[in-house]
Design a protein around this motif. Structure first.
Motif, short mmCIF file in Angstrom:
data_model
loop_
_atom_site.label_atom_id
_atom_site.label_comp_id
_atom_site.label_asym_id
_atom_site.label_seq_id
_atom_site.Cartn_x
_atom_site.Cartn_y
_atom_site.Cartn_z
N SER A 32 0.85 -1.18 0.00
CA SER A 32 0.00 0.00 0.00
C SER A 32 0.89 1.23 0.00
O SER A 32 1.86 1.31 0.76
N ASP A 33 0.56 2.19 -0.85
CA ASP A 33 1.32 3.43 -0.87
C ASP A 33 0.66 4.52 -0.05
O ASP A 33 1.01 5.68 -0.14
N GLY A 34 -0.30 4.12 0.78
CA GLY A 34 -0.97 5.08 1.66
C GLY A 34 -0.05 5.60 2.74
O GLY A 34 1.15 5.35 2.72
N ARG A 35 -0.61 6.30 3.68
CA ARG A 35 0.18 6.78 4.80
C ARG A 35 -0.15 5.96 6.02
O ARG A 35 -1.28 6.00 6.47
N PRO A 36 0.77 5.15 6.52
CA PRO A 36 2.13 4.97 6.00
C PRO A 36 2.16 3.97 4.85
O PRO A 36 1.23 3.19 4.67
N ARG A 37 3.26 4.01 4.08
CA ARG A 37 3.48 2.97 3.09
C ARG A 37 3.62 1.65 3.85
O ARG A 37 4.15 1.61 4.95
N TYR A 38 3.14 0.57 3.25
CA TYR A 38 3.05 -0.69 3.97
C TYR A 38 3.28 -1.85 3.01
O TYR A 38 2.92 -1.78 1.83
N ALA A 39 3.88 -2.93 3.52
CA ALA A 39 4.02 -4.18 2.75
C ALA A 39 3.78 -5.35 3.69
O ALA A 39 4.08 -5.27 4.89
N ALA A 40 3.24 -6.42 3.13
CA ALA A 40 3.00 -7.64 3.89
C ALA A 40 3.79 -8.78 3.25
O ALA A 40 3.86 -8.87 2.02
N PHE A 41 4.37 -9.63 4.10
CA PHE A 41 5.21 -10.74 3.64
C PHE A 41 4.71 -12.04 4.26
O PHE A 41 4.19 -12.04 5.37
N ARG A 42 4.97 -13.12 3.54
CA ARG A 42 4.56 -14.43 4.05
C ARG A 42 5.57 -15.49 3.61
O ARG A 42 6.03 -15.49 2.46
N MET A 43 5.89 -16.37 4.54
CA MET A 43 6.67 -17.59 4.27
C MET A 43 5.93 -18.69 5.02
O MET A 43 5.96 -18.74 6.25
N GLY A 44 5.24 -19.56 4.28
CA GLY A 44 4.41 -20.56 4.94
C GLY A 44 3.35 -19.87 5.78
O GLY A 44 2.62 -19.02 5.30
N ARG A 45 3.32 -20.20 7.08
CA ARG A 45 2.35 -19.56 7.97
C ARG A 45 2.94 -18.35 8.70
O ARG A 45 2.24 -17.69 9.46
N ALA A 46 4.22 -18.06 8.49
CA ALA A 46 4.86 -16.90 9.12
C ALA A 46 4.51 -15.64 8.33
O ALA A 46 4.67 -15.61 7.11
N ARG A 47 4.01 -14.63 9.03
CA ARG A 47 3.61 -13.39 8.35
C ARG A 47 4.24 -12.19 9.06
O ARG A 47 4.25 -12.12 10.29
N ILE A 48 4.74 -11.27 8.27
CA ILE A 48 5.33 -10.03 8.78
C ILE A 48 4.76 -8.88 7.98
O ILE A 48 4.69 -8.93 6.76
N GLY A 49 4.34 -7.84 8.69
CA GLY A 49 3.90 -6.61 8.05
C GLY A 49 4.94 -5.53 8.33
O GLY A 49 5.55 -5.51 9.40
N ALA A 50 5.16 -4.64 7.38
CA ALA A 50 6.14 -3.56 7.55
C ALA A 50 5.50 -2.23 7.18
O ALA A 50 5.00 -2.07 6.07
N ALA A 51 5.52 -1.31 8.13
CA ALA A 51 5.00 0.04 7.90
C ALA A 51 6.17 1.01 7.91
O ALA A 51 7.03 0.96 8.79
N GLU A 52 6.21 1.90 6.92
CA GLU A 52 7.29 2.87 6.85
C GLU A 52 7.09 3.92 7.93
O GLU A 52 5.99 4.41 8.16
N ALA A 53 8.18 4.23 8.63
CA ALA A 53 8.15 5.18 9.75
C ALA A 53 9.52 5.84 9.86
O ALA A 53 10.45 5.48 9.15
N ALA A 54 9.62 6.79 10.75
CA ALA A 54 10.90 7.47 10.97
C ALA A 54 11.98 6.46 11.38
O ALA A 54 11.70 5.48 12.07
N ALA A 55 13.19 6.71 10.94
CA ALA A 55 14.31 5.82 11.25
C ALA A 55 14.57 5.79 12.75
O ALA A 55 14.40 6.79 13.45
N VAL A 56 14.97 4.61 13.22
CA VAL A 56 15.35 4.39 14.61
C VAL A 56 16.74 3.78 14.59
O VAL A 56 17.05 2.96 13.73
N ASP A 57 17.58 4.15 15.53
CA ASP A 57 18.91 3.57 15.63
C ASP A 57 18.78 2.05 15.78
O ASP A 57 18.16 1.59 16.75
#
Length: 120
Positions: A32-57
């Motif tokens: 999704s290119d909305g605010r925030p930009r977002y992507a979803a990933f899958r490997m088998g039953r493992a799922r991870i979502g990633a939302a774009e945000a300010a950088a953190v150390d």
């Protein structure tokens, strides 16, 4: 009762994160290119979502202060060889643990610590 788990992470560069997780062997299942930009990933039953945000150390996310994301796989050697073949640096190569697991560790571009594991 059946349950599943999806982990949501916050990343500084979504495009870099997508490339990283695809190199690990995850499929991108949505973007999704909305605010925030977002992507979803899958490997088998493992799922991870990633939302774009300010950088953190990334040090702030490092174990033992951060979280270790553990992904159970059937063939740990095949996954490890694919990850190394993709040129991703391991934080810790394959090791057998006294509690019956074998695994390896690496960090993603934002410092999230990942452990791939299976029974040996």
């Amino acid at each position: 009762m059946d349950a599943s788990l999806r982990v949501e992470i916050f990343v500084a560069d979504l495009d870099e994160t997508v490339r990283f997780y695809e190199r690990l062997g995850f499929g991108t299942t949505g973007r999704s290119d909305g605010r925030p930009r977002y992507a979803a990933f899958r490997m088998g039953r493992a799922r991870i979502g990633a939302a774009e945000a300010a950088a953190v150390d990334p040090v702030l996310r490092a174990v033992p202060t951060g979280v270790e994301i553990v992904i159970d796989v059937d063939d740990i050697r095949e996954v490890r060889d694919r990850v190394v073949g993709a040129g991703l640096p391991l934080a810790e190569d394959l090791q057998d643990r006294p509690w019956g697991l074998r695994g390896f560790r690496l960090s993603d571009p934002d410092g999230y610590y990942l452990r791939f594991t299976s029974r040996h």
